[in-house]
Design a protein around this motif. Sequence first.
Motif, PDB file in Angstrom:
ATOM      1  N   GLU A   9       1.012  -1.137   0.029  1.00 47.15           N
ATOM      2  CA  GLU A   9       0.052   0.032  -0.085  1.00 47.15           C
ATOM      3  C   GLU A   9       0.820   1.299  -0.127  1.00 47.15           C
ATOM      4  O   GLU A   9       1.713   1.440   0.800  1.00 47.15           O
ATOM      5  CB  GLU A   9      -1.031  -0.042   1.225  1.00 47.15           C
ATOM      6  N   ASP A  11      -0.311   4.253   0.367  1.00 46.52           N
ATOM      7  CA  ASP A  11      -0.791   5.619   1.005  1.00 46.52           C
ATOM      8  C   ASP A  11      -0.499   5.373   2.484  1.00 46.52           C
ATOM      9  O   ASP A  11      -1.082   4.424   3.221  1.00 46.52           O
ATOM     10  CB  ASP A  11      -2.368   5.681   1.047  1.00 46.52           C
ATOM     11  N   ILE A  14      -3.510   4.767   5.181  1.00 45.09           N
ATOM     12  CA  ILE A  14      -3.988   3.321   5.111  1.00 45.09           C
ATOM     13  C   ILE A  14      -2.886   2.395   5.593  1.00 45.09           C
ATOM     14  O   ILE A  14      -3.416   1.364   6.357  1.00 45.09           O
ATOM     15  CB  ILE A  14      -4.496   3.017   3.534  1.00 45.09           C
ATOM     16  N   ARG A  15      -1.786   2.408   5.346  1.00 47.74           N
ATOM     17  CA  ARG A  15      -0.893   1.699   6.007  1.00 47.74           C
ATOM     18  C   ARG A  15      -0.745   1.846   7.600  1.00 47.74           C
ATOM     19  O   ARG A  15      -0.800   0.643   8.081  1.00 47.74           O
ATOM     20  CB  ARG A  15       0.806   2.025   5.376  1.00 47.74           C
ATOM     21  N   ASP A  53      -3.187  -3.330  -2.593  1.00 46.72           N
ATOM     22  CA  ASP A  53      -3.610  -2.078  -3.261  1.00 46.72           C
ATOM     23  C   ASP A  53      -3.222  -2.124  -4.583  1.00 46.72           C
ATOM     24  O   ASP A  53      -2.095  -2.324  -5.027  1.00 46.72           O
ATOM     25  CB  ASP A  53      -3.210  -0.837  -2.716  1.00 46.72           C
ATOM     26  N   LEU A  79      -7.216  -4.864  -1.979  1.00 47.74           N
ATOM     27  CA  LEU A  79      -7.838  -3.849  -1.372  1.00 47.74           C
ATOM     28  C   LEU A  79      -7.606  -2.620  -2.207  1.00 47.74           C
ATOM     29  O   LEU A  79      -6.678  -1.910  -2.228  1.00 47.74           O
ATOM     30  CB  LEU A  79      -7.203  -3.553   0.038  1.00 47.74           C
ATOM     31  N   SER A  80      -8.870  -2.139  -2.759  1.00 47.89           N
ATOM     32  CA  SER A  80      -8.621  -1.138  -3.953  1.00 47.89           C
ATOM     33  C   SER A  80     -10.049  -0.276  -3.766  1.00 47.89           C
ATOM     34  O   SER A  80     -11.205  -0.588  -3.826  1.00 47.89           O
ATOM     35  CB  SER A  80      -8.471  -1.795  -5.136  1.00 47.89           C
ATOM     36  N   SER A 101     -13.432  -3.707  -1.875  1.00 52.71           N
ATOM     37  CA  SER A 101     -13.368  -2.440  -2.378  1.00 52.71           C
ATOM     38  C   SER A 101     -13.358  -1.406  -1.203  1.00 52.71           C
ATOM     39  O   SER A 101     -13.707  -1.571  -0.027  1.00 52.71           O
ATOM     40  CB  SER A 101     -14.570  -1.980  -3.081  1.00 52.71           C
ATOM     41  N   LYS A 102     -12.366  -0.365  -1.370  1.00 50.61           N
ATOM     42  CA  LYS A 102     -12.268   0.623  -0.166  1.00 50.61           C
ATOM     43  C   LYS A 102     -13.542   1.604  -0.412  1.00 50.61           C
ATOM     44  O   LYS A 102     -13.714   1.861  -1.583  1.00 50.61           O
ATOM     45  CB  LYS A 102     -10.952   1.431  -0.614  1.00 50.61           C
TER      46      LYS A 102
END
Length: 111
Positions: A9, A11, A14-15, A53, A79-80, A101-102
């Motif tokens: 990932e 971002d 988000i991490r 991601d 995870l997207s 989905s995010k």
Amino acid sequence: MKPLILVIEDDPQIRRFLRATLAAEDYRYLEAPTAADAEREAAAHQPDLILLDLGLPDRDGLHLIPAIRTFSQAPILVLSARGQEADKITALDSGADDYISKPFATGELLA
């Protein structure tokens, strides 16, 4: 011993969220902000699960899936934020095991 999870990932927020979520459940984890880092980490540590991601800065995650599949059979959970059916189908056809989905709920991820 809990499974080792590789979080791919770019971002940082988000991490941090994923790190806190996984640590609270005592999972072991590694982080990779780029596709290049992800390939190195996956090959070196052979994680039990990969959270991927698709929007990475150096390569589309859709192209990373088959690259990882050349040396690992670890489940890949995408995870997207991409919610298009075509992206989901491409990811699954490329070797991903599931697609979330995010935004997603913590319970959904842990399930």
